[in-house]
Design an enzyme around this catalytic site. Structure first.
Site, short mmCIF file in Angstrom:
data_model
loop_
_atom_site.label_atom_id
_atom_site.label_comp_id
_atom_site.label_asym_id
_atom_site.label_seq_id
_atom_site.Cartn_x
_atom_site.Cartn_y
_atom_site.Cartn_z
N GLY A 15 29.56 45.28 39.54
CA GLY A 15 29.24 43.86 39.37
C GLY A 15 27.88 43.53 39.98
NE ARG A 76 33.01 46.66 37.82
CZ ARG A 76 32.95 45.33 37.79
NH1 ARG A 76 33.09 44.69 36.66
NH2 ARG A 76 32.75 44.64 38.90
CG ASP A 107 35.03 49.56 45.91
OD1 ASP A 107 34.50 49.13 44.86
OD2 ASP A 107 36.16 49.21 46.28
CB THR A 130 29.66 44.10 46.24
OG1 THR A 130 30.84 43.30 46.03
CG2 THR A 130 29.73 44.69 47.64
CG ASP A 132 33.85 41.53 45.99
OD1 ASP A 132 33.69 40.37 45.57
OD2 ASP A 132 34.17 42.48 45.25
CG ASP A 134 34.59 45.01 49.06
OD1 ASP A 134 33.36 45.23 48.99
OD2 ASP A 134 35.35 45.18 48.10
NE ARG A 176 36.48 44.56 42.92
CZ ARG A 176 36.29 44.76 41.62
NH1 ARG A 176 37.30 45.05 40.86
NH2 ARG A 176 35.10 44.67 41.09
O1 F6P Z 1 33.15 42.88 42.84
C1 F6P Z 1 32.50 41.70 42.48
C2 F6P Z 1 33.39 40.84 41.64
O2 F6P Z 1 32.69 39.65 41.31
C3 F6P Z 1 34.74 40.50 42.26
O3 F6P Z 1 34.64 39.48 43.22
C4 F6P Z 1 35.56 40.14 41.04
O4 F6P Z 1 36.92 40.38 41.25
C5 F6P Z 1 35.02 41.08 39.99
O5 F6P Z 1 33.73 41.50 40.43
C6 F6P Z 1 34.88 40.49 38.61
O6 F6P Z 1 34.49 41.50 37.76
P1 F6P Z 1 33.97 41.24 36.27
O7 F6P Z 1 32.58 40.69 36.35
O8 F6P Z 1 34.01 42.59 35.64
O9 F6P Z 1 34.90 40.26 35.66
#
Ligand code: F6P
Length: 328
Positions: A15, A76, A107, A130, A132, A134, A176
């Site tokens: 992300g 991804r 991660d 990120t 998050d 985390d 997340r």
């Molecule tokens: O890891 C970053 C994040 O924005 C999380 O907070 C969230 O759960 C996820 O990515 C959303 O992913 P996507 O953009 O693939 O919907």
């Protein structure tokens, strides 16, 4: 030998987060300043498999430090989980003469980097990009501060309309399976309750909290981390409404707005420090690790630890929320 690195590839993966561009800029400029060539790899590991490389010069990273998103694009990559596609990616790197990598991501990015680096004895250093927050081994991740401020501003705006209508709002924030954004934006936004994955949510206790007279003013805001064990804001609001109908209730999911926008000053500086630090680390022989900042110092943490030893919300923050009689 790591010391002989001459061409450094940089990619963003997973992300996106505000500040990734500042980090790309720092990597490119410090690679060039150290006499190396810099190569941008488009679309993360997917672009590596496809050989989407472009040389990056000083001016290629001009006018990006203030921009959200990532000029290199991100993805991804399910293919990169498979050894045969990693072999293709490695062949592309060899063909392009790239002998060191900086990967900017979370991660998933580091898991891929750890496997790939060990498989092909390739020097790789990561930086934590990120929202998050985390990852273990850095006090903050790139993009977290900006996302926090975005979430806080959204909560402030919701407060205006909530107060005008005497409404109860459930506001969902990202993260997340981590509650960093929720607890900090919740405290800063004066939330009446904050639901985070790190503490088990008891819906009946939440209802008692909302009903016990403690919440006497005209608006109530419950911040819900998307990874809460009782579900996101929709699910929690539904569960509360089934038993407690005192307030007119609304749900807001802030969503991907938290991922965009101009990075804050803190994120730009953090991204620049770890970007420069990653290149410095690579040239000094660091590999298989993340460059982070802890207590103002640059530190390198093995990928395995950065990923697995998830950063905990500090007991002091949990105490702070409880001291405000904010339901956790
Ligand atoms: O890891 C970053 C994040 O924005 C999380 O907070 C969230 O759960 C996820 O990515 C959303 O992913 P996507 O953009 O693939 O919907």
């Amino acid at each position: 030998m790591a010391a002989s690195i001459k061409k450094i590839g940089v990619l963003t993966s997973g992300g996106d987060s505000p500040g990734m561009n500042a980090c790309i800029r720092a990597v490119v400029r410090s690679a060039l300043a150290n006499g190396c060539e810099a190569v941008g790899i488009q679309s993360g590991y997917e672009g590596m498999i496809e050989g989407l490389f472009r040389p990056m010069l000083h001016h290629d990273v001009s006018n990006i430090i203030q921009r959200g998103g990532t000029i290199l694009k991100t993805a991804r990559s399910p293919r990169f989980h498979q050894p045969e596609w990693r072999a293709v990616a490695h062949a592309k790197l060899v063909e392009a003469g790239i002998d060191g990598l900086v990967v900017i991501g979370g991660d998933g990015t580091f898991t891929g980097a750890k496997i790939f680096g060990e498989e092909y004895d390739l020097p790789i250093v990561g930086t934590a990009g990120t929202i998050d927050n985390d990852l273990y081994g850095t006090d903050y991740t790139i993009g977290y501060d900006t996302a926090l401020n975005t979430a806080m501003e959204a909560i402030d705006k919701i407060r205006d309309t909530a107060a005008s209508h005497n409404r109860l709002f459930f506001v969902e924030v990202m993260g997340r399976d981590a509650g960093f954004i929720a607890i900090n934006a919740g405290i800063a936004g004066g939330a009446e309750a904050i639901l985070i994955p790190e503490s088990k949510t008891d819906v009946d206790a939440l209802i008692r909290h909302l009903d016990n007279g403690h919440v006497t003013h005209s608006s109530s805001i419950v911040v819900v981390a998307e990874g809460d064990d009782q579900g996101g804001a929709m699910e929690v609001a539904q569960k509360v409404k089934e038993k407690f109908n005192k307030y007119d209730t609304r749900v807001t999911i802030i969503g991907h707005i938290q991922r965009g926008g101009a990075p804050s000053c803190a994120d730009r500086v953090l991204a620049t420090r770890v970007g420069v630090g990653a290149v410095k680390g690579l040239l000094q022989g660091e590999r298989g690790c993340m460059a982070g900042i802890q207590n103002m110092d640059l530190v390198f943490t093995p990928f395995e630890q950065a990923i697995k030893h998830n950063q905990d919300i500090s007991p002091a923050m949990l105490d702070l929320a409880r001291s405000l009689n904010c339901f956790l």
